[in-house]
Write an enzyme that holds these catalytic residues in place. Structure first.
Site, PDB file in Angstrom:
ATOM      1  N   GLY A 134       0.820  -1.210   0.000  1.00  0.00           N
ATOM      2  CA  GLY A 134       0.000   0.000   0.000  1.00  0.00           C
ATOM      3  C   GLY A 134       0.854   1.261   0.000  1.00  0.00           C
ATOM      4  O   GLY A 134       0.525   2.248  -0.667  1.00  0.00           O
ATOM      5  N   THR A 135       1.951   1.239   0.739  1.00  0.00           N
ATOM      6  CA  THR A 135       2.809   2.427   0.829  1.00  0.00           C
ATOM      7  C   THR A 135       3.349   2.819  -0.541  1.00  0.00           C
ATOM      8  O   THR A 135       3.290   3.988  -0.942  1.00  0.00           O
ATOM      9  CB  THR A 135       3.988   2.156   1.803  1.00  0.00           C
ATOM     10  OG1 THR A 135       3.435   1.830   3.078  1.00  0.00           O
ATOM     11  CG2 THR A 135       4.900   3.355   1.932  1.00  0.00           C
ATOM     12  N   CYS A 165       2.085   1.723  12.676  1.00  0.00           N
ATOM     13  CA  CYS A 165       3.300   2.384  12.184  1.00  0.00           C
ATOM     14  C   CYS A 165       3.831   3.365  13.202  1.00  0.00           C
ATOM     15  O   CYS A 165       4.987   3.721  13.170  1.00  0.00           O
ATOM     16  CB  CYS A 165       3.007   3.107  10.886  1.00  0.00           C
ATOM     17  SG  CYS A 165       2.134   2.060   9.750  1.00  0.00           S
ATOM     18  N   ASN A 201      -7.808   3.820   8.910  1.00  0.00           N
ATOM     19  CA  ASN A 201      -7.301   2.600   9.534  1.00  0.00           C
ATOM     20  C   ASN A 201      -7.465   2.587  11.051  1.00  0.00           C
ATOM     21  O   ASN A 201      -7.507   1.533  11.662  1.00  0.00           O
ATOM     22  CB  ASN A 201      -5.822   2.402   9.185  1.00  0.00           C
ATOM     23  CG  ASN A 201      -5.000   3.669   9.308  1.00  0.00           C
ATOM     24  OD1 ASN A 201      -5.309   4.689   8.677  1.00  0.00           O
ATOM     25  ND2 ASN A 201      -3.981   3.627  10.121  1.00  0.00           N
ATOM     26  N   THR A 211      11.854  -6.767 -11.470  1.00  0.00           N
ATOM     27  CA  THR A 211      11.300  -8.112 -11.677  1.00  0.00           C
ATOM     28  C   THR A 211      10.165  -8.341 -10.678  1.00  0.00           C
ATOM     29  O   THR A 211      10.297  -8.047  -9.495  1.00  0.00           O
ATOM     30  CB  THR A 211      12.407  -9.175 -11.508  1.00  0.00           C
ATOM     31  OG1 THR A 211      13.422  -8.885 -12.461  1.00  0.00           O
ATOM     32  CG2 THR A 211      11.874 -10.580 -11.738  1.00  0.00           C
ATOM     33  N   HIS A 257      -1.343  -7.666   2.655  1.00  0.00           N
ATOM     34  CA  HIS A 257      -1.303  -8.244   4.008  1.00  0.00           C
ATOM     35  C   HIS A 257      -2.459  -7.820   4.904  1.00  0.00           C
ATOM     36  O   HIS A 257      -2.590  -8.327   6.016  1.00  0.00           O
ATOM     37  CB  HIS A 257       0.055  -7.980   4.680  1.00  0.00           C
ATOM     38  CG  HIS A 257       0.301  -6.578   5.123  1.00  0.00           C
ATOM     39  ND1 HIS A 257       0.194  -6.197   6.430  1.00  0.00           N
ATOM     40  CD2 HIS A 257       0.664  -5.472   4.438  1.00  0.00           C
ATOM     41  CE1 HIS A 257       0.505  -4.905   6.532  1.00  0.00           C
ATOM     42  NE2 HIS A 257       0.783  -4.446   5.323  1.00  0.00           N
ATOM     43  N   SER A 301      -3.475  -3.321  -0.631  1.00  0.00           N
ATOM     44  CA  SER A 301      -2.351  -4.015   0.001  1.00  0.00           C
ATOM     45  C   SER A 301      -2.726  -5.466   0.284  1.00  0.00           C
ATOM     46  O   SER A 301      -3.857  -5.747   0.677  1.00  0.00           O
ATOM     47  CB  SER A 301      -2.005  -3.305   1.315  1.00  0.00           C
ATOM     48  OG  SER A 301      -1.045  -4.039   2.025  1.00  0.00           O
TER      49      SER A 301
HETATM   50  N1  PLP Z   1      -2.693   2.818   3.924  1.00  0.00           N
HETATM   51  C1  PLP Z   1      -3.414   2.443   4.979  1.00  0.00           C
HETATM   52  C2  PLP Z   1      -4.765   3.056   5.205  1.00  0.00           C
HETATM   53  C3  PLP Z   1      -2.928   1.477   5.860  1.00  0.00           C
HETATM   54  O1  PLP Z   1      -3.667   1.105   6.925  1.00  0.00           O
HETATM   55  C4  PLP Z   1      -1.651   0.918   5.616  1.00  0.00           C
HETATM   56  C5  PLP Z   1      -1.066  -0.047   6.572  1.00  0.00           C
HETATM   57  O2  PLP Z   1      -1.118   0.129   7.782  1.00  0.00           O
HETATM   58  C6  PLP Z   1      -0.942   1.336   4.486  1.00  0.00           C
HETATM   59  C7  PLP Z   1      -1.495   2.294   3.659  1.00  0.00           C
HETATM   60  C8  PLP Z   1       0.408   0.779   4.154  1.00  0.00           C
HETATM   61  O3  PLP Z   1       0.271  -0.448   3.493  1.00  0.00           O
HETATM   62  P1  PLP Z   1       1.540  -1.436   3.403  1.00  0.00           P
HETATM   63  O4  PLP Z   1       1.805  -1.918   4.781  1.00  0.00           O
HETATM   64  O5  PLP Z   1       1.098  -2.520   2.457  1.00  0.00           O
HETATM   65  O6  PLP Z   1       2.665  -0.639   2.823  1.00  0.00           O
END
Ligand code: PLP
Length: 411
Positions: free
Chosen positions: A74-75, A330, A156, A242, A206, A204
């Site tokens: 996601g990041t 995080c 989140n 890759t 996970h 994302s």
């Molecule tokens: N965006 C949101 C709303 C999230 O909750 C998270 C993860 O906590 C992320 C982005 C980041 O995703 P990833 O851990 O796959 O980089």
């Protein structure tokens, strides 16, 4: 000696990988090891599997396979969406404004902050006390120089779902791209990119019982996006490197399972969540729900407990085998109060006593029973050491009352 029971209620931080996902991935660490860019049979085999996976992800959100690029999570999807759209403009058609909200995940907030230090202009839409963005507030922030509007689909920490369609209509009328971070909504509530009217959408693996280190970005056909990672021509020239073949296969399998069970899983999570909230509210005084009661993803419960430190609760619950979160995973490791709860106007001292419980398909009513055998006791214990807790009367003191009380003790 018996192992203590373990209860995992931190599914917004990450989820266990579904056994069928592991099974689907394993062959790609063995015979299916080929490089998808290779012209021989090894390469062709995995290239086809990646195409099938792209189709599964695209179908899940009503997109075309050519509109999906795989990322490391996601990041990275958020970074490509924001940096890529900011860079997608030449000097002649400069669009140097970025609009987002005060409650985004750091993957968006820090990316916008980085660009703001490098010549871009950032604007932040506020939220109300339920974490809802008012679409009208965009009218005061957006202009014809806006490159992108980025508003998360659901938060989140508290789970509030944003009115993306209304926001995207305003963004479009100024010619800006509309991005949503759907990391916390994907496979929890239905998403269709045309219904919400977005140009870019982040996912994302996970968070949906898939593997870590894999995600995807939806890019609407014709959107002006520049790559931020340079190299080979992978992912339609938008993300060099890759491919994470096993990760892509795992993501697709998690998506397939998640979509197939969406309604059932959502109902189950909501039932568990509402039951826990009901029991907490009935048993523990001085608690409040954070986030919007109805416009909320079904698995998320965020509550503030007065006169406690969230970190003290987390440690004590952890010792009892219960995994929860005090905010975004995080930011754990730092005691900074949650930027989301502060943006909602919740006072500092109450923000510090907030917990997030996030459910997944494998949680049971016994998990809730177990939490309720420990949580009231732990809250009570932690409250005893708070100067603002009147343990004789079981109530919260004002700062003035507490000061008078300590004077009396002193005498
Ligand atoms: N965006 C949101 C709303 C999230 O909750 C998270 C993860 O906590 C992320 C982005 C980041 O995703 P990833 O851990 O796959 O980089």
């Amino acid at each position: 000696m018996n192992e203590p029971r373990r209860v995992y209620l931190d599914n917004n931080a990450t989820t266990p990988v579904h056994p069928k996902v592991i099974e689907a991935m394993l062959p790609f660490f063995k015979d299916g090891f080929g490089n998808p860019s290779s012209g021989h049979a090894y390469g062709r085999f995995v290239k086809n599997k990646i195409s099938e996976s792209r189709e599964i992800v695209a179908n899940a959100i009503g997109a075309e396979p050519s509109e999906i690029i795989f990322t490391s999570g996601g990041t990275e999807a958020d970074n490509i969406a924001i940096c890529g759209s900011a860079a997608g403009h030449t000097k002649k058609t400069d669009r140097t404004r970025l609009v987002t909200t005060t409650i985004e995940h750091p993957a968006v907030l820090e990316t916008v902050k980085h660009l703001a230090k490098n010549g871009y202009e950032a604007r932040y839409m506020p939220v109300d006390n339920e974490a809802l963005v008012n679409p009208d507030s965009l009218n005061d922030m957006i202009n014809n120089e806006t490159a992108i509007v980025s508003v998360m689909h659901a938060n989140n920490e508290v789970g509030t779902i944003q009115p993306i369609r209304e926001i995207s209509e305003i963004a479009k009328s100024y010619g800006a791209l509309m991005h949503t971070d759907a990391v916390q909504t994907f496979t929890k509530i239905p998403i269709n990119v045309d219904d919400v009217g977005v140009d870019l959408l982040s996912l994302s693996g996970h968070k949906i019982n898939g593997p870590k280190g894999i995600g995807a970005l939806y890019i609407r056909k014709g959107s002006k996006i520049k790559p931020i990672i340079h190299g080979g021509h992978h992912e339609f020239g938008l993300r060099a490197g890759t491919e994470n073949v096993a990760g892509i296969i795992g993501l697709a399998e998690a998506v397939r399972i998640g979509i197939e069970n969406l309604v059932e899983d959502a109902n189950h999570a909501q039932k568990m969540r509402d039951e826990l909230e009901k029991r907490i509210t009935k048993t523990i005084p001085f608690v409040r729900l954070n986030g919007h009661r109805e416009k909320r993803i079904p698995n998320t419960l965020n509550m503030s407990f007065e006169c406690v430190e969230g970190e003290a609760l987390l440690i004590n619950l952890d010792m009892a085998g219960i995994a929860i979160s005090t905010g975004s995973a995080c930011s754990s490791g730092s005691l900074d109060p949650s930027h989301v709860l502060l943006a909602m106007g919740i006072p500092h001292e109450i923000v510090h006593g907030s917990l997030r419980f996030s459910f997944g398909p494998t949680n049971t009513i016994e998990d809730i029973d177990y939490v309720m055998t420990h949580l009231p006791r732990i809250i009570d214990m932690v409250r005893q050491i708070s100067p603002l807790w009147d343990s004789d009367n079981g109530k919260v003191l004002t700062v003035e009352e507490a000061a008078i009380g300590s004077l009396h003790v002193g005498h």
